[in-house]
Write a protein that holds these residues in place. Structure first.
Motif, PDB file in Angstrom:
ATOM      1  N   GLU A 167       0.823  -1.211   0.000  1.00  9.58           N
ATOM      2  CA  GLU A 167       0.000   0.000   0.000  1.00  9.58           C
ATOM      3  C   GLU A 167       0.864   1.271   0.000  1.00  9.58           C
ATOM      4  N   ARG A 168       1.951   1.240   0.770  1.00  8.62           N
ATOM      5  CA  ARG A 168       2.812   2.421   0.811  1.00  8.62           C
ATOM      6  C   ARG A 168       3.655   2.570  -0.454  1.00  8.62           C
ATOM      7  N   LEU A 169       3.957   1.474  -1.115  1.00 10.26           N
ATOM      8  CA  LEU A 169       4.633   1.607  -2.408  1.00 10.26           C
ATOM      9  C   LEU A 169       3.678   2.281  -3.399  1.00 10.26           C
ATOM     10  N   TRP A 170       2.390   1.891  -3.365  1.00 11.46           N
ATOM     11  CA  TRP A 170       1.409   2.557  -4.221  1.00 11.46           C
ATOM     12  C   TRP A 170       1.385   4.051  -3.925  1.00 11.46           C
ATOM     13  N   ARG A 171       1.377   4.433  -2.623  1.00 11.45           N
ATOM     14  CA  ARG A 171       1.296   5.867  -2.279  1.00 11.45           C
ATOM     15  C   ARG A 171       2.507   6.640  -2.818  1.00 11.45           C
ATOM     16  N   LEU A 172       3.667   6.010  -2.746  1.00  9.55           N
ATOM     17  CA  LEU A 172       4.880   6.638  -3.303  1.00  9.55           C
ATOM     18  C   LEU A 172       4.726   6.840  -4.813  1.00  9.55           C
ATOM     19  N   ALA A 173       4.284   5.808  -5.504  1.00  9.38           N
ATOM     20  CA  ALA A 173       4.129   5.880  -6.962  1.00  9.38           C
ATOM     21  C   ALA A 173       3.024   6.860  -7.350  1.00  9.38           C
ATOM     22  N   SER A 174       2.001   6.995  -6.504  1.00  8.62           N
ATOM     23  CA  SER A 174       0.846   7.838  -6.845  1.00  8.62           C
ATOM     24  C   SER A 174       1.230   9.313  -6.923  1.00  8.62           C
ATOM     25  N   GLU A 175       2.353   9.678  -6.325  1.00 12.09           N
ATOM     26  CA  GLU A 175       2.808  11.069  -6.397  1.00 12.09           C
ATOM     27  C   GLU A 175       3.430  11.407  -7.748  1.00 12.09           C
ATOM     28  N   GLU A 176       3.696  10.403  -8.558  1.00 13.42           N
ATOM     29  CA  GLU A 176       4.272  10.614  -9.890  1.00 13.42           C
ATOM     30  C   GLU A 176       3.138  10.751 -10.914  1.00 13.42           C
ATOM     31  N   ASP A 177       3.446  11.403 -12.060  1.00 16.42           N
ATOM     32  CA  ASP A 177       2.442  11.512 -13.133  1.00 16.42           C
ATOM     33  C   ASP A 177       2.255  10.175 -13.845  1.00 16.42           C
ATOM     34  N   ASP A 178       3.363   9.481 -14.019  1.00 12.39           N
ATOM     35  CA  ASP A 178       3.363   8.242 -14.803  1.00 12.39           C
ATOM     36  C   ASP A 178       3.301   7.049 -13.845  1.00 12.39           C
ATOM     37  N   HIS A 179       2.255   6.247 -13.950  1.00 11.92           N
ATOM     38  CA  HIS A 179       2.065   5.113 -13.029  1.00 11.92           C
ATOM     39  C   HIS A 179       2.438   3.777 -13.666  1.00 11.92           C
ATOM     40  N   ARG A 180       3.172   3.845 -14.768  1.00 13.11           N
ATOM     41  CA  ARG A 180       3.506   2.601 -15.454  1.00 13.11           C
ATOM     42  C   ARG A 180       4.534   1.779 -14.672  1.00 13.11           C
ATOM     43  N   ALA A 181       4.335   0.479 -14.679  1.00 11.86           N
ATOM     44  CA  ALA A 181       5.250  -0.429 -13.983  1.00 11.86           C
ATOM     45  C   ALA A 181       5.304  -1.745 -14.735  1.00 11.86           C
ATOM     46  N   ARG A 182       6.333  -2.496 -14.466  1.00 12.00           N
ATOM     47  CA  ARG A 182       6.437  -3.825 -15.099  1.00 12.00           C
ATOM     48  C   ARG A 182       6.936  -4.857 -14.089  1.00 12.00           C
ATOM     49  N   PHE A 183       6.400  -6.054 -14.224  1.00 10.14           N
ATOM     50  CA  PHE A 183       6.947  -7.210 -13.516  1.00 10.14           C
ATOM     51  C   PHE A 183       7.904  -7.917 -14.459  1.00 10.14           C
ATOM     52  N   ARG A 184       9.042  -8.319 -13.919  1.00 13.08           N
ATOM     53  CA  ARG A 184       9.924  -9.210 -14.684  1.00 13.08           C
ATOM     54  C   ARG A 184      10.203 -10.444 -13.844  1.00 13.08           C
ATOM     55  N   THR A 185      10.113 -11.593 -14.482  1.00 14.43           N
ATOM     56  CA  THR A 185      10.454 -12.856 -13.827  1.00 14.43           C
ATOM     57  C   THR A 185      11.526 -13.555 -14.629  1.00 14.43           C
ATOM     58  N   VAL A 186      12.524 -14.070 -13.939  1.00 10.03           N
ATOM     59  CA  VAL A 186      13.468 -14.978 -14.572  1.00 10.03           C
ATOM     60  C   VAL A 186      13.385 -16.306 -13.833  1.00 10.03           C
ATOM     61  N   LEU A 187      13.050 -17.363 -14.573  1.00 15.56           N
ATOM     62  CA  LEU A 187      13.073 -18.711 -14.014  1.00 15.56           C
ATOM     63  C   LEU A 187      14.453 -19.294 -14.279  1.00 15.56           C
ATOM     64  N   GLY A 188      15.036 -19.892 -13.254  1.00 18.97           N
ATOM     65  CA  GLY A 188      16.309 -20.599 -13.412  1.00 18.97           C
ATOM     66  C   GLY A 188      16.050 -22.090 -13.300  1.00 18.97           C
ATOM     67  N   TYR A 189      16.621 -22.846 -14.225  1.00 16.88           N
ATOM     68  CA  TYR A 189      16.472 -24.306 -14.245  1.00 16.88           C
ATOM     69  C   TYR A 189      17.853 -24.933 -14.122  1.00 16.88           C
ATOM     70  N   ALA A 190      17.968 -25.972 -13.303  1.00 16.75           N
ATOM     71  CA  ALA A 190      19.243 -26.705 -13.245  1.00 16.75           C
ATOM     72  C   ALA A 190      18.986 -28.194 -13.088  1.00 16.75           C
ATOM     73  N   ASP A 191      19.748 -28.977 -13.835  1.00 14.82           N
ATOM     74  CA  ASP A 191      19.816 -30.426 -13.596  1.00 14.82           C
ATOM     75  C   ASP A 191      21.299 -30.799 -13.630  1.00 14.82           C
ATOM     76  N   ALA A 192      21.605 -32.109 -13.716  1.00 18.64           N
ATOM     77  CA  ALA A 192      23.008 -32.520 -13.623  1.00 18.64           C
ATOM     78  C   ALA A 192      23.855 -31.936 -14.761  1.00 18.64           C
ATOM     79  N   ASP A 193      23.239 -31.694 -15.918  1.00 17.01           N
ATOM     80  CA  ASP A 193      24.002 -31.303 -17.107  1.00 17.01           C
ATOM     81  C   ASP A 193      23.844 -29.851 -17.523  1.00 17.01           C
TER      82      ASP A 193
END
Ligand code: ITT
Ligand code: NA
Length: 182
Positions: free
Chosen positions: A92-118
């Motif tokens: 909620e407080r991150l929203w309040r910080l962002a709400s003070e800006e004109d531009d409310h655009r944001a993005r989520f980025r996810t990186v999945l890491g995979y590991a096996d023996a090879d």
């Protein structure tokens, strides 16, 4: 087939299980891999997957996922520090910080890491949306303040969110690659 999803976050594991249903079984495993201090989600996910596979007993492959919420007008904050900011300041407080800006655009980025023996591989997904006052009680984390196409992610069910989300897109790339491996 069985993949071990290493995470303390049940919401992430639920989305992976739902998405990979029919491709592979997914067991959630708790292991506290070293989250290196880095601006790069890819580096964090790569090292986390490798370390988890080496340190956990067992031969089944592991997946880890590292996600950040990047607010454009805040220079990408909180980015790689998203978990820390959620725990300390809160959504909620991150929203309040962002709400003070004109531009409310944001993005989520996810990186999945995979590991096996090879192999060690990474798969990325991004979702661009708008920050809004909190709405909805589904999902987890920053979902109530992240709107995409008129709905917050917390107003979507798991299937709807997976169809458009950063994690869903990364899981789609993983699923394509994994199907070709067998
Ligand atoms: P693990 O490291 O144990 O997997 P975590 O919750 O720290 O769990 P992330 O590093 O991926 O996982 O998440 C960083 C922060 O972003 C954390 O506060 C999450 O709640 C939040 N988050 C991750 N994916 C999200 C999503 O799809 N929707 C909303 N918030 C998300
Ligand atoms: Na994390």
């Amino acid at each position: 087939m069985l993949v071990r999803f290493v995470t303390g976050n049940e919401g992430k594991a639920r989305e992976a299980q739902e998405y990979l249903d029919g491709i592979t079984a997914v067991n959630r495993v708790e292991y506290d891999y070293t989250e290196i201090q880095s601006d790069s989600l890819t580096e964090i996910a790569t090292r986390g997957a490798r370390e988890s596979f080496e340190e956990l007993s067992g031969t089944e492959p592991v997946l880890v996922g590292d996600t950040g919420l990047f607010v454009d007008a805040l220079g990408g904050f909180p980015g790689p520090y998203s978990a820390y900011v959620e725990d300390t300041v809160g959504v909620e407080r991150l929203w309040r910080l962002a709400s003070e800006e004109d531009d409310h655009r944001a993005r989520f980025r996810t990186v999945l890491g995979y590991a096996d023996a090879d192999r060690t591989e990474t798969f990325e997904g991004e979702l661009v949306g708008t920050l809004v006052p909190p709405r909805g009680d589904g999902g987890f984390g920053y979902d109530p303040i992240f709107e995409y196409n008129g709905q917050t992610l917390a107003e979507m069910d798991v299937e709807e969110k997976n169809a458009i989300s950063h994690r869903g897109r990364a899981l789609a790339k993983f699923a394509d690659w994994y199907a070709d491996c067998e």
